[in-house]
Design a protein around this motif. Structure first.
Motif: not given
Length: 476
Positions: A140-143, A209-218, A253-261
């Motif tokens: 959540n580096r950029f949240g 599973f994103v229960q709550r996100q605050a600010g930008p997604a990393t 579908e997406t060409s992005t990886w979300f949250f997993a780094t």
């Protein structure tokens, strides 16, 4: 070192499908964490996915932590790699990362346009080396506030081009023995060990599973392969059985990886990891989509063919549009290389060598950096910092770009001057001359046509393979 502020970039952004409304996640007590820990200690017994136990905040580490700090204190107490169990009489505690090595990386950037609250993101990724257990790094580096993940799972994929999980491979991922996981803003978390045997170059599914996100997604925008989104709640443990298309929850579908780094594996016969650190050429822009034909992928294949004890994992820390001295034009192009070095390279599990290819965007993007000494000084700074962490540093020369819209003869003079300075510079342990490998001998200011993707800046698959072949494995 001073830094100018200005635009940068190499690639254009791509759109992503809209996702569905929020729905509360599920949570109840379970024994999956204890079973997973015992399984790792007893040799990797299978552990089935189970409903998440009660929520509790896990230990988290600042995203800016350096050299192993992102690992210490994050794994659950009493499990392999955590340092939480008391040693026996006369025994010395095992190092927190004994046997662990980073096998995959997708360095995080931010995008303020994606709100995944109520959505399950299934990240499809290919690791380099396999092992008998895995750990997952989430960020959540950029949240701007806490990220609450209601459930996280890992599984082997049926194939690399779909969301389906191999039967029997789905595992619930815990953090300090618990889920949901609460990730504070600006932090990464590393999971407990998960008993799951994975072969070399396996395709994994990391679902959150994103229960709550605050600010930008990393996120990592240029995944160069398709991942999947399931709106409407918690589908992290859904096998996405292809035999039941009507029940398929992953409709986006997406060409992005979300949250997993990052992904680590527990492995034997591996002497560490190479971190390939760079821009879009390291990130594999213009390689064949879904084929894993970035130059670090080809390098990983070479290293896998080495005998035990000489094999190494490869972690790709490339970010398209990345610059050495300045932040990118777009948020998705990341902080400058000197700013992100600790989080994306020096702190990675098992890192032994740093393979650096940066600087061409500082030259070719506005504001153009026309002082070669500043670029060389920044690369030497990276080498100095990596050496302080015990890493070998291999520097790559910048590849040619005549024909790219921003090319000028004056900028070519800067590129040549930097490359000339890097060859033989004692600040680096070795040099890999990517420039000489992919340039046209008849016109060295441009890519060899057989290696040109068509945009005259990025190599094609053959060019990326040639770059990987040029790396001296004895220098890693």
């Amino acid at each position: 070192m001073t830094a100018e502020v200005g635009p940068d970039g190499v690639i254009h952004r791509s759109g992503r499908p809209a996702v569905g409304p929020a729905r509360p996640g599920l949570g109840k007590p379970g024994l999956v964490a204890l079973l997973s820990a015992l399984a790792v200690l007893l040799g990797g017994l299978p552990a089935a996915a189970a409903p998440p136990p009660a929520a509790a905040p896990p230990a988290a580490v600042p995203a800016s932590a350096v050299s192993g700090a992102a690992v210490h204190g994050v794994a659950g107490p009493g499990v392999a790699g955590s340092g939480g169990a008391a040693p026996g009489p006369g025994a010395r505690p095992a190092p927190p990362n004994a046997g662990w090595v980073g096998t995959w990386e997708g360095p995080g950037t931010l995008d303020a346009t994606d709100d995944l609250t109520g959505v399950t993101a299934r990240n499809v990724l290919r690791i380099s080396v396999g092992g008998t257990a895995v750990r997952v790094r989430l960020s959540n580096r950029f949240g701007t506030g806490p990220l609450l993940l209601g459930r996280v799972t890992v599984a082997r994929a049926v194939s690399g081009d779909g969301p389906a999980a191999r039967p029997g491979s789905m595992r619930t991922v815990t953090f300090h023995g618990r889920v949901p996981v609460r990730v504070p803003a600006g932090h990464d978390v590393l999971s407990d060990p998960v008993p799951l045997t994975v072969p070399d170059r396996a395709d994994l599914l990391v679902s959150v599973f994103v229960q709550r996100q605050a600010g930008p997604a990393t996120q990592h925008q240029l995944a160069m392969r398709t991942s999947y989104l399931a709106p409407g709640g918690d589908h992290a443990a859904d096998p996405a059985d292809p035999a039941d298309p009507d029940g398929q929850p992953f409709t986006g579908e997406t060409s992005t990886w979300f949250f997993a780094t990052g992904v680590d594996v527990l492995a034997t016969g591996i002497r560490g990891a190479v971190v390939a650190f760079g821009d879009s050429i390291t990130d594999g822009y213009m390689s064949s989509y879904g084929a894993d034909h970035r130059y670090p992928d080809f390098l990983a294949q070479r290293l896998l063919r080495q005998p035990p004890g000489r094999r190494m994992a490869v972690q790709n820390a490339g970010i398209s549009g990345n610059r050495l001295l300045l932040p990118g034009m777009y948020d998705a192009f990341g902080p400058s290389a000197t700013e992100r070095l600790d989080t994306d390279a020096l702190s990675r599990t098992g890192a032994r060598s740093l393979l650096v290819l940066e600087g061409i965007n500082d030259i070719q993007q506005e504001p153009h950096q026309t002082d070669p000494d500043r670029i060389v000084a920044a690369l030497r700074e990276i080498a100095h910092r990596a050496h302080r962490h015990g890493l070998r540093v291999i520097i790559g020369t910048m590849t040619p770009f005549e024909g790219w819209p921003d090319y000028t003869p004056e900028l070519e003079v800067v590129r040549v001057a930097v490359n000339d300075a890097l060859r033989g510079d004692p600040a680096f342990d070795a040099v890999v001359d990517f420039d000489r490998v992919v340039r046209d001998p008849a016109a060295p200011q441009r890519l060899l046509p057989a290696y040109d993707s068509g945009d005259h800046l990025h190599p094609d698959d053959a060019g990326y393979a040639a770059m990987a072949a040029a790396v001296d494995l004895d220098q890693l």
